[in-house]
Design a protein around this motif. Structure first.
Motif, PDB file in Angstrom:
ATOM      1  N   SER A   1       9.724  55.962 105.980  1.00 25.66           N
ATOM      2  CA  SER A   1      10.237  56.641 107.179  1.00 25.66           C
ATOM      3  C   SER A   1       9.201  56.661 108.289  1.00 25.66           C
ATOM      4  CB  SER A   1      10.630  58.086 106.849  1.00 25.66           C
ATOM      5  OG  SER A   1      11.679  58.142 105.937  1.00 25.66           O
ATOM      6  N   PHE A   2       7.932  56.659 107.904  1.00 27.71           N
ATOM      7  CA  PHE A   2       6.843  56.707 108.871  1.00 27.71           C
ATOM      8  C   PHE A   2       6.248  55.320 109.126  1.00 27.71           C
ATOM      9  CE2 PHE A   2       7.308  61.043 107.615  1.00 27.71           C
ATOM     10  CZ  PHE A   2       7.018  61.766 108.760  1.00 27.71           C
ATOM     11  N   GLY A   3       6.841  54.299 108.539  1.00 28.74           N
ATOM     12  CA  GLY A   3       6.392  52.940 108.762  1.00 28.74           C
ATOM     13  C   GLY A   3       5.260  52.506 107.859  1.00 28.74           C
ATOM     14  N   GLY A   4       4.997  53.286 106.803  1.00 27.50           N
ATOM     15  CA  GLY A   4       3.908  52.949 105.903  1.00 27.50           C
ATOM     16  C   GLY A   4       4.408  52.447 104.564  1.00 27.50           C
ATOM     17  N   THR A   5       3.470  52.141 103.713  1.00 25.87           N
ATOM     18  CA  THR A   5       3.793  51.717 102.351  1.00 25.87           C
ATOM     19  C   THR A   5       2.962  52.557 101.394  1.00 25.87           C
ATOM     20  OG1 THR A   5       2.077  50.026 102.418  1.00 25.87           O
ATOM     21  CG2 THR A   5       4.310  49.352 103.034  1.00 25.87           C
ATOM     22  N   MET A   6       3.240  52.426 100.102  1.00 22.73           N
ATOM     23  CA  MET A   6       2.520  53.220  99.106  1.00 22.73           C
ATOM     24  C   MET A   6       1.135  52.674  98.878  1.00 22.73           C
ATOM     25  SD  MET A   6       5.294  54.541  96.397  1.00 22.73           S
ATOM     26  CE  MET A   6       4.023  55.430  95.562  1.00 22.73           C
TER      27      MET A   6
ATOM     28  N   VAL B   1       7.261  66.167  98.988  1.00 21.42           N
ATOM     29  CA  VAL B   1       8.382  65.304  98.633  1.00 21.42           C
ATOM     30  C   VAL B   1       8.378  65.127  97.118  1.00 21.42           C
ATOM     31  CG1 VAL B   1       7.091  63.146  98.913  1.00 21.42           C
ATOM     32  CG2 VAL B   1       9.566  63.152  99.254  1.00 21.42           C
ATOM     33  N   SER B   2       9.529  64.877  96.560  1.00 21.94           N
ATOM     34  CA  SER B   2       9.574  64.601  95.121  1.00 21.94           C
ATOM     35  C   SER B   2       8.870  63.274  94.864  1.00 21.94           C
ATOM     36  CB  SER B   2      11.015  64.555  94.623  1.00 21.94           C
ATOM     37  OG  SER B   2      11.738  63.521  95.265  1.00 21.94           O
ATOM     38  N   ALA B   3       8.244  63.181  93.699  1.00 22.54           N
ATOM     39  CA  ALA B   3       7.448  61.991  93.370  1.00 22.54           C
ATOM     40  C   ALA B   3       8.264  60.717  93.485  1.00 22.54           C
ATOM     41  CB  ALA B   3       6.861  62.128  91.963  1.00 22.54           C
ATOM     42  N   GLU B   4       9.515  60.758  93.071  1.00 21.98           N
ATOM     43  CA  GLU B   4      10.338  59.545  93.102  1.00 21.98           C
ATOM     44  C   GLU B   4      10.752  59.137  94.515  1.00 21.98           C
ATOM     45  OE1 GLU B   4      12.955  63.062  91.974  1.00 21.98           O
ATOM     46  OE2 GLU B   4      11.126  62.218  91.152  1.00 21.98           O
ATOM     47  N   ARG B   5      10.542  60.004  95.502  1.00 25.94           N
ATOM     48  CA  ARG B   5      10.919  59.673  96.882  1.00 25.94           C
ATOM     49  C   ARG B   5       9.723  59.459  97.803  1.00 25.94           C
ATOM     50  NH1 ARG B   5      16.627  61.960  98.695  1.00 25.94           N
ATOM     51  NH2 ARG B   5      17.756  60.883  97.063  1.00 25.94           N
ATOM     52  N   GLU B   6       8.524  59.408  97.227  1.00 25.49           N
ATOM     53  CA  GLU B   6       7.334  59.222  98.057  1.00 25.49           C
ATOM     54  C   GLU B   6       7.388  57.917  98.847  1.00 25.49           C
ATOM     55  OE1 GLU B   6       2.490  58.704  97.866  1.00 25.49           O
ATOM     56  OE2 GLU B   6       3.526  59.413  96.077  1.00 25.49           O
ATOM     57  N   GLY B   7       7.769  56.838  98.202  1.00 26.25           N
ATOM     58  CA  GLY B   7       7.847  55.552  98.891  1.00 26.25           C
ATOM     59  C   GLY B   7       8.840  55.574 100.038  1.00 26.25           C
ATOM     60  N   GLU B   8       9.961  56.236  99.818  1.00 25.31           N
ATOM     61  CA  GLU B   8      10.984  56.360 100.863  1.00 25.31           C
ATOM     62  C   GLU B   8      10.436  57.162 102.047  1.00 25.31           C
ATOM     63  OE1 GLU B   8      15.534  58.101 101.311  1.00 25.31           O
ATOM     64  OE2 GLU B   8      14.641  57.947  99.311  1.00 25.31           O
ATOM     65  N   LEU B   9       9.693  58.239 101.750  1.00 26.88           N
ATOM     66  CA  LEU B   9       9.095  59.041 102.817  1.00 26.88           C
ATOM     67  C   LEU B   9       8.100  58.203 103.604  1.00 26.88           C
ATOM     68  CD1 LEU B   9       8.644  61.818 104.201  1.00 26.88           C
ATOM     69  CD2 LEU B   9       6.752  62.114 102.589  1.00 26.88           C
ATOM     70  N   ARG B  10       7.213  57.495 102.906  1.00 31.79           N
ATOM     71  CA  ARG B  10       6.237  56.666 103.608  1.00 31.79           C
ATOM     72  C   ARG B  10       6.932  55.609 104.467  1.00 31.79           C
ATOM     73  NH1 ARG B  10       1.073  57.621 102.402  1.00 31.79           N
ATOM     74  NH2 ARG B  10       0.598  58.772 100.492  1.00 31.79           N
TER      75      ARG B  10
END
Length: 75
Positions: free
Chosen positions: A70-75, A59-68
């Motif tokens: 999606s899976f119910g996690g946080t950074m 994933v692009s670095a700026e979208r890592e939080g958004e990806l996490r």
């Protein structure tokens, strides 16, 4: 900049029971492997995700939080 992100699926995640194609991920994010019972597998769109899976995604670095998210996690 791309990041390789590792996400472990817990029972609190909204993802177990869904297939990879049913997980809403940010644009440009791709699951590159699923590790289950210490075995790495190439993902397919219809692969079900289960509690205990480890998902590796690009994933692009700026979208890592958004990806996490999606899976119910946080950074």
């Amino acid at each position: 900049n791309l990041e390789i992100v590792q996400i472990e699926l817990s029972s609190q995640s909204p993802v177990p029971g869904k297939t990879i194609q049913d997980v809403k991920m940010p644009a440009g994010a791709h699951i590159v492997a699923v590790i289950r019972n210490n075995v790495a597998m190439l993902p397919t769109p219809t692969m079900p995700l289960v509690v205990g899976d480890t998902v590796l995604a690009l994933v692009s670095a700026e979208r890592e939080g958004e990806l996490r998210g999606s899976f119910g996690g946080t950074m």
